[in-house]
Design an enzyme around this catalytic site. Structure first.
Site, PDB file in Angstrom:
ATOM      1  N   LYS A  82       0.840  -1.362  -0.084  1.00 33.93           N
ATOM      2  CA  LYS A  82       0.052  -0.039  -0.003  1.00 33.93           C
ATOM      3  C   LYS A  82       0.690   1.121  -0.121  1.00 33.93           C
ATOM      4  O   LYS A  82       0.622   2.082  -0.863  1.00 33.93           O
ATOM      5  CB  LYS A  82      -0.719   0.106   1.035  1.00 33.93           C
ATOM      6  CG  LYS A  82      -1.978  -0.965   1.088  1.00 33.93           C
ATOM      7  CD  LYS A  82      -2.855  -1.180   2.496  1.00 33.93           C
ATOM      8  CE  LYS A  82      -2.432  -1.731   3.505  1.00 33.93           C
ATOM      9  NZ  LYS A  82      -1.936  -2.870   3.584  1.00 33.93           N
ATOM     10  N   THR A  83       1.909   1.279   0.855  1.00 30.41           N
ATOM     11  CA  THR A  83       2.859   2.397   0.918  1.00 30.41           C
ATOM     12  C   THR A  83       3.422   2.589  -0.527  1.00 30.41           C
ATOM     13  O   THR A  83       3.609   3.893  -0.984  1.00 30.41           O
ATOM     14  CB  THR A  83       3.653   2.385   2.025  1.00 30.41           C
ATOM     15  OG1 THR A  83       3.131   2.125   3.084  1.00 30.41           O
ATOM     16  CG2 THR A  83       4.662   3.545   2.172  1.00 30.41           C
ATOM     17  N   ASP A 127      -0.923   6.466   6.622  1.00 36.04           N
ATOM     18  CA  ASP A 127      -0.788   5.062   6.617  1.00 36.04           C
ATOM     19  C   ASP A 127      -1.516   5.022   8.199  1.00 36.04           C
ATOM     20  O   ASP A 127      -1.606   5.925   8.985  1.00 36.04           O
ATOM     21  CB  ASP A 127       0.702   4.635   7.096  1.00 36.04           C
ATOM     22  CG  ASP A 127       0.785   3.103   6.950  1.00 36.04           C
ATOM     23  OD1 ASP A 127      -0.351   2.535   6.676  1.00 36.04           O
ATOM     24  OD2 ASP A 127       1.794   2.428   7.236  1.00 36.04           O
ATOM     25  N   THR A 176      -5.237  -1.484   7.119  1.00 36.05           N
ATOM     26  CA  THR A 176      -5.799  -2.941   7.360  1.00 36.05           C
ATOM     27  C   THR A 176      -7.013  -3.430   7.957  1.00 36.05           C
ATOM     28  O   THR A 176      -7.143  -4.477   7.889  1.00 36.05           O
ATOM     29  CB  THR A 176      -4.575  -3.562   8.397  1.00 36.05           C
ATOM     30  OG1 THR A 176      -4.577  -2.937   9.696  1.00 36.05           O
ATOM     31  CG2 THR A 176      -3.086  -3.216   7.608  1.00 36.05           C
ATOM     32  N   ARG A 235       6.487  -8.222   1.474  1.00 33.93           N
ATOM     33  CA  ARG A 235       7.395  -7.905   2.422  1.00 33.93           C
ATOM     34  C   ARG A 235       8.101  -9.042   3.063  1.00 33.93           C
ATOM     35  O   ARG A 235       9.228  -8.988   3.384  1.00 33.93           O
ATOM     36  CB  ARG A 235       6.444  -7.086   3.538  1.00 33.93           C
ATOM     37  CG  ARG A 235       7.269  -6.499   4.837  1.00 33.93           C
ATOM     38  CD  ARG A 235       6.448  -5.788   5.624  1.00 33.93           C
ATOM     39  NE  ARG A 235       5.914  -4.497   5.228  1.00 33.93           N
ATOM     40  CZ  ARG A 235       5.185  -3.913   5.775  1.00 33.93           C
ATOM     41  NH1 ARG A 235       4.471  -4.352   6.716  1.00 33.93           N
ATOM     42  NH2 ARG A 235       4.744  -2.611   5.061  1.00 33.93           N
TER      43      ARG A 235
END
Length: 360
Positions: A82-83, A127, A176, A235
């Protein structure tokens, strides 16, 4: 709060990431120490094809109109990019990029300071936007809709409302837990996209790209073995790649192959389905202490001595996605697939370290 400049002179606002989970902290350190692992364009971004294609259309239309892109909400489990997507959107728009986190904005005044400092056409990335307070959310409403900031000056009888114009900007929020966003705030995001877990093929491509950047020699079979145990999350895949390479150097191995990857990941307690010790404990507790469920999340968190949010955001999404757990109106249930996995673990050495935990 600390200001800095990105490559190309673009300003951004950076807030130190404070995470309650050691695994997430290690992942964040990896991303910060090797920022080149993040793709910079849609072309370099692997996976999430549907989301990526939609965003390309929206960005292209925004550039043609010469107007700020509609506000964007990106939601899904942690570690899916997302980032990275927010940074790519800013790069494709050729817009200044500002970054902060929901928990860092304590008061409406904090948000006002950020918004008034934005340049025209800027992209503000927030975020964990679901952790904004109600008062901060209310300030966002007029800022997102009208690019104006409603503030109250003074106190008591002398207080008066003022409206301050803002430069047009795009807010990109990441969360999330979409359900925790209030409906008035969610409705103000014109673009809403969900990121899903990656398949093994996409993860293999990401691993090969990361291996090339990090100078790691990994075979196709080695990448496939790591991908299969990465919980569908880039990740995690990048973190496991580095850990396997550490052991490869220790063993004097010249490359990461399937056998080495399996050996190292087995040593780290990660089974063939990507489940770690906590995942297996969750399945065992539901199976044995709660007779397969249903069990409430609070009871499960108390039994495991884990934070509820960690279970809901880190562990549970993958277990549900893989079909090991099911969520019902009365709580979590162990599925037939989950029982079968536990039976396999009972016959393998990797399941031994958690077999007796909490099984009184």
């Amino acid at each position: 709060m600390e200001s800095s400049l990105e490559a190309g002179g673009k300003p951004k606002i950076m807030i130190d990431r404070v995470m309650g989970n050691q695994v997430q902290l290690e992942d964040a350190v990896l991303e910060q120490s090797r920022p080149e692992l993040r793709p910079l364009t849609f072309l370099d971004y692997i996976g999430q094809t549907h989301v990526k294609d939609n965003l390309k259309v929206y960005v292209g239309a925004s550039l043609q109109r010469g107007q700020a892109l509609d506000h964007v909400i990106l939601h899904g489990p942690p570690g899916l990019g997302k980032t990275t997507l927010a940074r790519i959107i800013a790069s494709e728009l050729r817009a200044p990029f500002y970054e902060t986190r929901g928990p860092a904005i304590d008061r409406p005044g904090d948000l006002a300071g950020i918004l008034t400092g934005l340049q025209p056409g800027s992209l503000l990335f927030v975020d964990e936007i679901h952790r904004l307070s109600v008062k901060v959310e209310e300030v966002l409403y007029s800022a997102m809709e009208d690019f104006q900031l409603d503030i109250v000056v003074g106190q008591g009888p002398s207080a008066r409302a003022m409206r301050m114009p803002l430069a047009p900007f795009t807010l990109v929020g990441a969360t999330t837990r979409l359900a925790l966003l209030s409906k008035p705030l969610l409705d103000r995001f014109g673009i809403q996209e969900r990121l899903d877990f990656y398949d093994d093929q996409a993860l293999c491509e990401i691993l090969r790209r990361s291996a090339g950047i990090l100078g790691i020699d990994v075979t196709a079979a080695g990448a496939a073995e790591i991908a299969a145990r990465s919980r569908g999350t880039p990740r995690i895949a990048n973190r496991l790649l580095k850990r396997v390479w550490d052991f490869a150097l220790s063993y004097g191995a010249k490359q990461v192959d399937r056998e080495l990857a399996d050996r190292v990941l087995h040593r780290q307690g990660i089974d063939a389905s990507g489940l770690d010790r906590i995942d297996r404990q969750i399945l065992r507790i539901v199976a044995k202490q709660y007779s397969g469920g249903p069990v409430g999340i609070e009871a499960l968190a108390a039994t495991l001595n884990e934070d509820r949010a960690t279970l809901e955001e880190v562990y549970e999404p993958y277990l549900v996605h893989q079909g090991f757990l099911a969520r019902g109106p009365r709580g979590r249930l162990l599925t037939a697939k989950g029982r079968a996995h536990l039976e396999i673990l009972d016959k393998s050495p990797i399941g031994a370290e958690s077999a007796g935990t909490h099984d009184d």
